[in-house]
Design a protein around this motif. Structure first.
Motif, PDB file in Angstrom:
ATOM      1  N   MET A 193       0.845  -1.211   0.000  1.00 66.64           N
ATOM      2  CA  MET A 193       0.000   0.000   0.000  1.00 66.64           C
ATOM      3  C   MET A 193       0.876   1.254   0.000  1.00 66.64           C
ATOM      4  O   MET A 193       1.853   1.325   0.734  1.00 66.64           O
ATOM      5  CB  MET A 193      -0.894   0.007   1.245  1.00 66.64           C
ATOM      6  N   ASN A 194       0.502   2.213  -0.832  1.00 64.18           N
ATOM      7  CA  ASN A 194       1.218   3.491  -0.859  1.00 64.18           C
ATOM      8  C   ASN A 194       0.529   4.510   0.048  1.00 64.18           C
ATOM      9  O   ASN A 194      -0.699   4.658  -0.028  1.00 64.18           O
ATOM     10  CB  ASN A 194       1.198   4.074  -2.272  1.00 64.18           C
ATOM     11  N   SER A 238      -9.162   7.998   1.431  1.00 71.17           N
ATOM     12  CA  SER A 238      -8.578   9.226   1.991  1.00 71.17           C
ATOM     13  C   SER A 238      -8.820   9.257   3.488  1.00 71.17           C
ATOM     14  O   SER A 238      -9.861   8.792   3.975  1.00 71.17           O
ATOM     15  CB  SER A 238      -9.159  10.474   1.324  1.00 71.17           C
ATOM     16  N   LEU A 239      -7.842   9.778   4.197  1.00 68.65           N
ATOM     17  CA  LEU A 239      -7.945   9.929   5.657  1.00 68.65           C
ATOM     18  C   LEU A 239      -7.621  11.389   5.951  1.00 68.65           C
ATOM     19  O   LEU A 239      -6.473  11.813   5.861  1.00 68.65           O
ATOM     20  CB  LEU A 239      -6.941   8.977   6.332  1.00 68.65           C
ATOM     21  N   PHE A 240      -8.674  12.150   6.226  1.00 71.12           N
ATOM     22  CA  PHE A 240      -8.496  13.591   6.460  1.00 71.12           C
ATOM     23  C   PHE A 240      -9.595  14.054   7.401  1.00 71.12           C
ATOM     24  O   PHE A 240     -10.779  13.927   7.072  1.00 71.12           O
ATOM     25  CB  PHE A 240      -8.578  14.348   5.120  1.00 71.12           C
ATOM     26  N   VAL A 281      -6.196  -2.061   0.544  1.00 70.93           N
ATOM     27  CA  VAL A 281      -6.206  -0.708  -0.046  1.00 70.93           C
ATOM     28  C   VAL A 281      -4.901  -0.487  -0.822  1.00 70.93           C
ATOM     29  O   VAL A 281      -3.828  -0.900  -0.382  1.00 70.93           O
ATOM     30  CB  VAL A 281      -6.372   0.349   1.083  1.00 70.93           C
ATOM     31  N   ASP A 282      -5.014   0.161  -1.985  1.00 74.98           N
ATOM     32  CA  ASP A 282      -3.816   0.421  -2.793  1.00 74.98           C
ATOM     33  C   ASP A 282      -3.154   1.737  -2.432  1.00 74.98           C
ATOM     34  O   ASP A 282      -1.940   1.823  -2.340  1.00 74.98           O
ATOM     35  CB  ASP A 282      -4.192   0.415  -4.278  1.00 74.98           C
ATOM     36  N   ILE A 283      -3.999   2.792  -2.254  1.00 74.27           N
ATOM     37  CA  ILE A 283      -3.440   4.102  -1.897  1.00 74.27           C
ATOM     38  C   ILE A 283      -4.194   4.652  -0.692  1.00 74.27           C
ATOM     39  O   ILE A 283      -5.436   4.727  -0.708  1.00 74.27           O
ATOM     40  CB  ILE A 283      -3.561   5.120  -3.052  1.00 74.27           C
ATOM     41  N   LEU A 284      -3.452   5.025   0.338  1.00 75.25           N
ATOM     42  CA  LEU A 284      -4.049   5.742   1.466  1.00 75.25           C
ATOM     43  C   LEU A 284      -3.600   7.196   1.322  1.00 75.25           C
ATOM     44  O   LEU A 284      -2.417   7.515   1.458  1.00 75.25           O
ATOM     45  CB  LEU A 284      -3.560   5.135   2.792  1.00 75.25           C
ATOM     46  N   PHE A 285      -4.558   8.057   0.991  1.00 78.57           N
ATOM     47  CA  PHE A 285      -4.262   9.482   0.801  1.00 78.57           C
ATOM     48  C   PHE A 285      -4.417  10.174   2.147  1.00 78.57           C
ATOM     49  O   PHE A 285      -5.514  10.177   2.721  1.00 78.57           O
ATOM     50  CB  PHE A 285      -5.217  10.058  -0.253  1.00 78.57           C
ATOM     51  N   LYS A 326      -1.463   7.115 -13.995  1.00 81.98           N
ATOM     52  CA  LYS A 326      -0.797   5.904 -14.472  1.00 81.98           C
ATOM     53  C   LYS A 326      -1.783   4.723 -14.467  1.00 81.98           C
ATOM     54  O   LYS A 326      -1.893   3.996 -15.459  1.00 81.98           O
ATOM     55  CB  LYS A 326       0.419   5.603 -13.588  1.00 81.98           C
ATOM     56  N   TYR A 327      -2.493   4.549 -13.341  1.00 78.42           N
ATOM     57  CA  TYR A 327      -3.473   3.458 -13.269  1.00 78.42           C
ATOM     58  C   TYR A 327      -4.481   3.571 -14.411  1.00 78.42           C
ATOM     59  O   TYR A 327      -4.811   2.592 -15.070  1.00 78.42           O
ATOM     60  CB  TYR A 327      -4.233   3.490 -11.940  1.00 78.42           C
ATOM     61  N   LYS A 328      -4.966   4.795 -14.639  1.00 79.01           N
ATOM     62  CA  LYS A 328      -5.989   4.969 -15.673  1.00 79.01           C
ATOM     63  C   LYS A 328      -5.426   4.688 -17.064  1.00 79.01           C
ATOM     64  O   LYS A 328      -6.116   4.126 -17.914  1.00 79.01           O
ATOM     65  CB  LYS A 328      -6.580   6.372 -15.584  1.00 79.01           C
ATOM     66  N   SER A 329      -4.152   5.048 -17.267  1.00 76.81           N
ATOM     67  CA  SER A 329      -3.548   4.797 -18.592  1.00 76.81           C
ATOM     68  C   SER A 329      -3.397   3.291 -18.829  1.00 76.81           C
ATOM     69  O   SER A 329      -3.315   2.828 -19.963  1.00 76.81           O
ATOM     70  CB  SER A 329      -2.186   5.493 -18.707  1.00 76.81           C
ATOM     71  N   GLU A 330      -3.378   2.525 -17.735  1.00 81.72           N
ATOM     72  CA  GLU A 330      -3.321   1.054 -17.864  1.00 81.72           C
ATOM     73  C   GLU A 330      -4.725   0.459 -17.973  1.00 81.72           C
ATOM     74  O   GLU A 330      -4.901  -0.761 -17.923  1.00 81.72           O
ATOM     75  CB  GLU A 330      -2.610   0.451 -16.634  1.00 81.72           C
ATOM     76  N   GLY A 331      -5.734   1.336 -18.025  1.00 81.70           N
ATOM     77  CA  GLY A 331      -7.122   0.869 -18.167  1.00 81.70           C
ATOM     78  C   GLY A 331      -7.740   0.384 -16.861  1.00 81.70           C
ATOM     79  O   GLY A 331      -8.756  -0.323 -16.865  1.00 81.70           O
ATOM     80  N   LYS A 332      -7.149   0.757 -15.728  1.00 85.33           N
ATOM     81  CA  LYS A 332      -7.680   0.289 -14.434  1.00 85.33           C
ATOM     82  C   LYS A 332      -8.761   1.226 -13.910  1.00 85.33           C
ATOM     83  O   LYS A 332      -8.684   2.445 -14.100  1.00 85.33           O
ATOM     84  CB  LYS A 332      -6.542   0.168 -13.418  1.00 85.33           C
ATOM     85  N   THR A 333      -9.748   0.628 -13.223  1.00 85.21           N
ATOM     86  CA  THR A 333     -10.811   1.440 -12.620  1.00 85.21           C
ATOM     87  C   THR A 333     -10.453   1.750 -11.162  1.00 85.21           C
ATOM     88  O   THR A 333      -9.799   0.945 -10.487  1.00 85.21           O
ATOM     89  CB  THR A 333     -12.166   0.706 -12.660  1.00 85.21           C
ATOM     90  N   VAL A 334     -10.916   2.909 -10.717  1.00 78.24           N
ATOM     91  CA  VAL A 334     -10.550   3.386  -9.380  1.00 78.24           C
ATOM     92  C   VAL A 334     -11.807   3.550  -8.517  1.00 78.24           C
ATOM     93  O   VAL A 334     -12.746   4.251  -8.893  1.00 78.24           O
ATOM     94  CB  VAL A 334      -9.801   4.738  -9.476  1.00 78.24           C
ATOM     95  N   GLY A 335     -11.796   2.883  -7.352  1.00 77.85           N
ATOM     96  CA  GLY A 335     -12.873   3.038  -6.368  1.00 77.85           C
ATOM     97  C   GLY A 335     -12.348   3.841  -5.191  1.00 77.85           C
ATOM     98  O   GLY A 335     -11.211   3.624  -4.752  1.00 77.85           O
ATOM     99  N   PHE A 336     -13.167   4.734  -4.686  1.00 86.73           N
ATOM    100  CA  PHE A 336     -12.693   5.699  -3.683  1.00 86.73           C
ATOM    101  C   PHE A 336     -13.584   5.682  -2.439  1.00 86.73           C
ATOM    102  O   PHE A 336     -14.811   5.658  -2.549  1.00 86.73           O
ATOM    103  CB  PHE A 336     -12.704   7.102  -4.314  1.00 86.73           C
ATOM    104  N   VAL A 337     -12.942   5.690  -1.270  1.00 89.61           N
ATOM    105  CA  VAL A 337     -13.676   5.750   0.003  1.00 89.61           C
ATOM    106  C   VAL A 337     -13.113   6.919   0.828  1.00 89.61           C
ATOM    107  O   VAL A 337     -12.015   6.813   1.390  1.00 89.61           O
ATOM    108  CB  VAL A 337     -13.530   4.437   0.815  1.00 89.61           C
TER     109      VAL A 337
END
Ligand code: AMP
Length: 279
Positions: free
Chosen positions: A1-2, A54-56, A87-91, A16-27
């Motif tokens: 996880m980043n 996201s954690l804010f 989770v892939d990215i924790l913002f 980058k993810y989108k250019s690879e055709g990946k879909t993004v889900g956000f919480v």
């Protein structure tokens, strides 16, 4: 996880993810994760290739005197839970990354933001729609997942997405509860043992309301009054509101039917709890 702290870095990764055709889900979250948060991450994972959380703790949705300063925080624990949820990215941005000095712009969804909770927390939903709009612009997800626990918030966000043409699908996850029925919330931590014990009456009262509807009672006033009486059997409860509204535009209704829900806000000491049930 980043773990990503800056807007420029998260945008680079998403691109980058989108250019690879990946879909993004956000919480979007304010952290101090519990099973409710994790269930939304699971939904995002089921539906998308990449999960961004996201954690804010968003100051603009707290009024002066509310619990911003004492809101529970535990980043190390949240980090571990997010990893275990896949989770892939924790913002996790700092305050001035989101609201730099001189910040001036706010989003407000009229009508829906000034009723129910909005009647008592005047600027709350403006803070919510502003932060969610900003996060949507930053993350640009395909879908975003919100909890039905905050039903009014979810309805306002759906309306904002429609009104402002965000190309994002909003998905709602069911309310996750403790074993005794109390809705999970980061704020449950504030409750004393006695308050915590009494607070289970909220869900008991809402479940009873549903049973009354299922047995043929449809007058909203009767059902609301019965919810009130039940909650008042708990001597530490201070009811802020009990309403029955439709789930499209939050209009108050006289006759309960499917597509309507009962929503309550109840104080135990300084802790404000909300809960709701669908009919
Ligand atoms: P918060 O961190 O409290 O701002 O909540 C982040 C997201 O988790 C929101 O979409 C909430 O509606 C959702 N959420 C909070 N509590 C629960 C719960 N008990 N069950 C399901 N979703 C929840």
């Amino acid at each position: 996880m980043n773990i990503v702290k800056t807007i420029s870095e998260i945008q680079k990764k998403i691109k980058k993810y989108k250019s690879e055709g990946k879909t993004v889900g956000f919480v979007p979250t304010m952290g101090f994760f519990h099973e409710g948060h994790l269930s939304l991450m699971d939904i995002a994972k089921e539906k998308c290739d990449i999960v961004v959380v996201s954690l804010f703790v968003n100051p603009t949705q707290f009024a002066p005197g509310e619990d911003l300063d004492i809101y529970p925080r535990n980043f190390e624990r949240d980090e571990k839970l997010a990893i275990s949820a896949g989770v892939d990215i924790l913002f996790y941005p700092d305050l001035d990354e989101i609201y730099p000095k001189g910040y001036l712009t706010y989003i407000y969804t009229e009508q829906l933001s000034s009723i129910l909770c909005g009647k008592f927390r005047k600027e709350h939903f403006q803070g919510v729609t502003t932060i969610v709009a900003k996060l949507f612009n930053i993350v640009q997800p395909n879908i975003a997942v919100f909890g039905q626990k905050d039903y009014q918030q979810a309805i306002i966000i759906k309306r904002m997405v429609r009104d402002l043409n965000f190309p994002i699908k909003i998905i709602l996850g069911p309310i996750i509860r403790e074993r005794d029925g109390i809705a999970m919330s980061s704020r449950n931590k504030y409750l004393s043992k006695e308050e915590r014990d009494q607070a289970k009456i909220i869900n008991i009262a809402l479940k009873k309301a549903k049973e009354e509807f299922d047995s043929g009672i449809i007058e909203a006033n009767i059902i609301k009054e019965n919810i009130r009486k039940k909650i008042q059997t708990s001597d530490l409860a201070r009811i802020e509101y009990i309403e029955i509204v439709n789930s499209v535009n939050l209009d108050s209704i006289k006759s309960v039917k499917s597509g309507t829900f009962a929503a309550v806000a109840v104080y135990y000491g300084k802790t404000r709890l909300i809960d709701n049930i669908d009919f």
